[in-house]
Design a protein around this motif. Structure first.
Motif, PDB file in Angstrom:
ATOM      1  N   MET A  51       0.851  -1.169   0.000  1.00  8.21           N
ATOM      2  CA  MET A  51       0.000   0.000   0.000  1.00  8.21           C
ATOM      3  C   MET A  51       0.889   1.222   0.000  1.00  8.21           C
ATOM      4  SD  MET A  51      -1.324   2.798   1.851  1.00  8.21           S
ATOM      5  CE  MET A  51      -0.458   2.522   3.356  1.00  8.21           C
ATOM      6  N   ALA A  52       0.586   2.186  -0.842  1.00 12.04           N
ATOM      7  CA  ALA A  52       1.301   3.467  -0.825  1.00 12.04           C
ATOM      8  C   ALA A  52       0.289   4.572  -1.106  1.00 12.04           C
ATOM      9  CB  ALA A  52       2.417   3.492  -1.854  1.00 12.04           C
ATOM     10  N   ILE A  53       0.554   5.717  -0.535  1.00 14.19           N
ATOM     11  CA  ILE A  53      -0.320   6.873  -0.687  1.00 14.19           C
ATOM     12  C   ILE A  53       0.572   8.092  -0.872  1.00 14.19           C
ATOM     13  CG2 ILE A  53      -0.451   7.252   1.815  1.00 14.19           C
ATOM     14  CD1 ILE A  53      -3.445   7.980   1.354  1.00 14.19           C
ATOM     15  N   GLY A  54       0.145   9.053  -1.654  1.00 19.14           N
ATOM     16  CA  GLY A  54       0.988  10.225  -1.845  1.00 19.14           C
ATOM     17  C   GLY A  54       0.507  11.139  -2.948  1.00 19.14           C
ATOM     18  N   TRP A  55       1.475  11.738  -3.627  1.00 21.93           N
ATOM     19  CA  TRP A  55       1.202  12.747  -4.654  1.00 21.93           C
ATOM     20  C   TRP A  55       1.988  12.434  -5.917  1.00 21.93           C
ATOM     21  CZ3 TRP A  55      -2.470  16.313  -3.607  1.00 21.93           C
ATOM     22  CH2 TRP A  55      -2.788  16.532  -2.267  1.00 21.93           C
ATOM     23  N   LYS A  67       4.419  -3.294 -12.019  1.00 19.40           N
ATOM     24  CA  LYS A  67       4.421  -3.039 -10.571  1.00 19.40           C
ATOM     25  C   LYS A  67       4.959  -1.649 -10.258  1.00 19.40           C
ATOM     26  CE  LYS A  67       4.672  -7.863  -9.280  1.00 19.40           C
ATOM     27  NZ  LYS A  67       5.377  -8.885  -8.528  1.00 19.40           N
ATOM     28  N   ARG A  68       4.399  -0.676 -10.928  1.00 18.53           N
ATOM     29  CA  ARG A  68       4.829   0.715 -10.765  1.00 18.53           C
ATOM     30  C   ARG A  68       3.682   1.533 -10.180  1.00 18.53           C
ATOM     31  NH1 ARG A  68       7.624   4.235 -15.542  1.00 18.53           N
ATOM     32  NH2 ARG A  68       6.936   6.236 -14.783  1.00 18.53           N
ATOM     33  N   GLY A  69       3.891   2.009  -8.954  1.00 15.34           N
ATOM     34  CA  GLY A  69       2.884   2.804  -8.277  1.00 15.34           C
ATOM     35  C   GLY A  69       3.488   4.103  -7.779  1.00 15.34           C
ATOM     36  N   VAL A  70       2.760   4.789  -6.911  1.00 12.87           N
ATOM     37  CA  VAL A  70       3.222   6.076  -6.397  1.00 12.87           C
ATOM     38  C   VAL A  70       4.567   5.896  -5.684  1.00 12.87           C
ATOM     39  CG1 VAL A  70       1.953   5.969  -4.203  1.00 12.87           C
ATOM     40  CG2 VAL A  70       2.520   8.187  -5.186  1.00 12.87           C
ATOM     41  N   GLY A  71       5.532   6.741  -6.049  1.00 14.03           N
ATOM     42  CA  GLY A  71       6.881   6.672  -5.484  1.00 14.03           C
ATOM     43  C   GLY A  71       7.867   5.899  -6.331  1.00 14.03           C
ATOM     44  N   ASN A  86      10.275  -5.460   5.633  1.00 13.51           N
ATOM     45  CA  ASN A  86       9.627  -6.007   6.830  1.00 13.51           C
ATOM     46  C   ASN A  86       8.256  -5.416   7.129  1.00 13.51           C
ATOM     47  OD1 ASN A  86      11.949  -7.587   7.337  1.00 13.51           O
ATOM     48  ND2 ASN A  86      12.928  -5.824   8.260  1.00 13.51           N
ATOM     49  N   GLY A  87       7.575  -4.861   6.145  1.00  8.50           N
ATOM     50  CA  GLY A  87       6.246  -4.311   6.360  1.00  8.50           C
ATOM     51  C   GLY A  87       6.225  -3.014   7.142  1.00  8.50           C
ATOM     52  N   LEU A  88       7.378  -2.384   7.326  1.00 10.75           N
ATOM     53  CA  LEU A  88       7.440  -1.115   8.052  1.00 10.75           C
ATOM     54  C   LEU A  88       7.242   0.047   7.082  1.00 10.75           C
ATOM     55  CD1 LEU A  88      10.473  -1.872  10.375  1.00 10.75           C
ATOM     56  CD2 LEU A  88       8.066  -1.796  11.025  1.00 10.75           C
ATOM     57  N   PRO A  89       6.647   1.163   7.542  1.00  8.10           N
ATOM     58  CA  PRO A  89       6.426   2.307   6.657  1.00  8.10           C
ATOM     59  C   PRO A  89       7.730   2.839   6.066  1.00  8.10           C
ATOM     60  CG  PRO A  89       5.200   2.569   8.691  1.00  8.10           C
ATOM     61  CD  PRO A  89       6.110   1.397   8.886  1.00  8.10           C
ATOM     62  N   GLU A  90       7.658   3.179   4.791  1.00  6.72           N
ATOM     63  CA  GLU A  90       8.819   3.724   4.103  1.00  6.72           C
ATOM     64  C   GLU A  90       8.385   4.811   3.134  1.00  6.72           C
ATOM     65  OE1 GLU A  90      10.298   0.224   2.143  1.00  6.72           O
ATOM     66  OE2 GLU A  90       8.810   0.367   0.562  1.00  6.72           O
ATOM     67  N   LEU A  91       9.300   5.722   2.884  1.00  8.63           N
ATOM     68  CA  LEU A  91       9.093   6.749   1.864  1.00  8.63           C
ATOM     69  C   LEU A  91       9.644   6.240   0.548  1.00  8.63           C
ATOM     70  CD1 LEU A  91      10.194   9.991   3.719  1.00  8.63           C
ATOM     71  CD2 LEU A  91       7.873   9.302   3.144  1.00  8.63           C
ATOM     72  N   LYS A  92       8.995   6.625  -0.551  1.00 14.60           N
ATOM     73  CA  LYS A  92       9.486   6.237  -1.868  1.00 14.60           C
ATOM     74  C   LYS A  92       9.404   7.425  -2.818  1.00 14.60           C
ATOM     75  CE  LYS A  92       8.796   2.279  -3.749  1.00 14.60           C
ATOM     76  NZ  LYS A  92       8.152   1.164  -4.450  1.00 14.60           N
ATOM     77  N   HIS A  93      10.478   7.614  -3.565  1.00 13.27           N
ATOM     78  CA  HIS A  93      10.513   8.589  -4.659  1.00 13.27           C
ATOM     79  C   HIS A  93      11.561   8.111  -5.646  1.00 13.27           C
ATOM     80  CE1 HIS A  93      10.606  12.200  -7.030  1.00 13.27           C
ATOM     81  NE2 HIS A  93      11.874  12.396  -6.732  1.00 13.27           N
ATOM     82  N   ASP A  94      11.184   8.099  -6.914  1.00 10.08           N
ATOM     83  CA  ASP A  94      12.104   7.693  -7.980  1.00 10.08           C
ATOM     84  C   ASP A  94      12.670   6.291  -7.719  1.00 10.08           C
ATOM     85  OD1 ASP A  94      13.304   8.054 -10.410  1.00 10.08           O
ATOM     86  OD2 ASP A  94      14.870   9.402  -9.698  1.00 10.08           O
ATOM     87  N   SER A  95      11.821   5.402  -7.212  1.00  9.52           N
ATOM     88  CA  SER A  95      12.156   4.008  -6.884  1.00  9.52           C
ATOM     89  C   SER A  95      13.160   3.856  -5.750  1.00  9.52           C
ATOM     90  CB  SER A  95      12.663   3.256  -8.121  1.00  9.52           C
ATOM     91  OG  SER A  95      11.619   3.126  -9.057  1.00  9.52           O
ATOM     92  N   LYS A  96      13.479   4.924  -5.059  1.00  7.21           N
ATOM     93  CA  LYS A  96      14.380   4.844  -3.904  1.00  7.21           C
ATOM     94  C   LYS A  96      13.522   4.768  -2.645  1.00  7.21           C
ATOM     95  CE  LYS A  96      17.897   7.564  -6.253  1.00  7.21           C
ATOM     96  NZ  LYS A  96      17.153   7.960  -7.444  1.00  7.21           N
ATOM     97  N   GLU A  97      13.827   3.810  -1.773  1.00  8.60           N
ATOM     98  CA  GLU A  97      13.080   3.595  -0.548  1.00  8.60           C
ATOM     99  C   GLU A  97      13.936   3.915   0.668  1.00  8.60           C
ATOM    100  OE1 GLU A  97      12.193  -0.543  -0.756  1.00  8.60           O
ATOM    101  OE2 GLU A  97      10.795  -0.314  -2.418  1.00  8.60           O
ATOM    102  N   ARG A  98      13.275   4.434   1.704  1.00 11.61           N
ATOM    103  CA  ARG A  98      13.966   4.603   2.978  1.00 11.61           C
ATOM    104  C   ARG A  98      12.952   4.468   4.099  1.00 11.61           C
ATOM    105  NH1 ARG A  98      13.733  10.419   4.771  1.00 11.61           N
ATOM    106  NH2 ARG A  98      12.895  11.557   3.005  1.00 11.61           N
ATOM    107  N   LEU A  99      13.346   3.743   5.136  1.00 12.52           N
ATOM    108  CA  LEU A  99      12.466   3.599   6.292  1.00 12.52           C
ATOM    109  C   LEU A  99      12.172   4.970   6.871  1.00 12.52           C
ATOM    110  CD1 LEU A  99      13.899   0.514   8.188  1.00 12.52           C
ATOM    111  CD2 LEU A  99      11.716   0.682   6.984  1.00 12.52           C
ATOM    112  N   TRP A 100      10.920   5.199   7.218  1.00  9.87           N
ATOM    113  CA  TRP A 100      10.525   6.492   7.779  1.00  9.87           C
ATOM    114  C   TRP A 100       9.216   6.308   8.501  1.00  9.87           C
ATOM    115  CZ3 TRP A 100       6.590  10.244   6.719  1.00  9.87           C
ATOM    116  CH2 TRP A 100       6.838  11.525   7.222  1.00  9.87           C
ATOM    117  N   SER A 101       9.250   6.420   9.811  1.00 10.39           N
ATOM    118  CA  SER A 101       8.008   6.288  10.571  1.00 10.39           C
ATOM    119  C   SER A 101       7.263   7.605  10.614  1.00 10.39           C
ATOM    120  CB  SER A 101       8.294   5.787  11.990  1.00 10.39           C
ATOM    121  OG  SER A 101       9.133   6.699  12.671  1.00 10.39           O
TER     122      SER A 101
END
Length: 155
Positions: A51-55, A67-71, A86-101
């Motif tokens: 699940m991802a939500i954003g702009w 398999k291309r969605g928001v972020g 591990n199912g933890l919230p993460e930020l995504k932009h330009d296919s780069k992910e980083r854990l971020w609560s």
């Protein structure tokens, strides 16, 4: 497979993974904008939810096939969960992910009933997220600040 989004009143449900729901032909050129979503169900394959939500700007194009969605591209910014970290919230932009609560407590996993708020300030070029009504009070002013210096192309 393909994604299908079913919109009934104010409820959006997906019959497949990687659906992208967008406000087509809506251009946000200036000002502050906000929306929120309540998670009614969060499930996925092999026990992992996606699940991802954003702009996104007008050049974003989501695809369930790739398999291309928001972020997942340079034209979208998202906060969510994938099978990957591990199912933890993460930020995504330009296919780069980083854990971020963010405004959520560290280690929080999204669950049914959670409400995610998405705020965009086009003029300040920032995106913030809230979690169950909290903007991260007590964690410092930057707790809800997810992205800065964003660049929207064609709104």
């Amino acid at each position: 497979g393909y994604s299908q989004a079913l919109i009934n009143g104010r409820t959006v449900s997906a019959s497949s993974h990687y659906p992208s729901i967008v406000a087509d032909r809506v251009s946000l050129a200036k000002g502050k904008w906000y929306y929120e979503a309540k998670l009614e169900q969060l499930s996925g394959t092999q026990g992992g939810a996606v699940m991802a939500i954003g702009w996104c700007d007008s050049f974003f194009f989501g695809s369930s096939i790739t398999k291309r969605g928001v972020g997942d591209d340079a034209h979208s910014w998202g906060w969510g969960v994938t099978d990957g970290i591990n199912g933890l919230p993460e930020l995504k932009h330009d296919s780069k992910e980083r854990l971020w609560s963010g405004p959520a407590k560290s280690g929080t996993r999204f669950k049914k009933g959670d409400i995610i708020g998405c705020a965009l300030d086009v003029d300040a070029k920032t995106i913030q997220f809230s979690f169950n009504g909290s903007w991260g009070a007590g964690k410092g002013a930057a707790a809800s600040m997810a992205f800065e210096n964003i660049s929207f192309e064609k709104g």
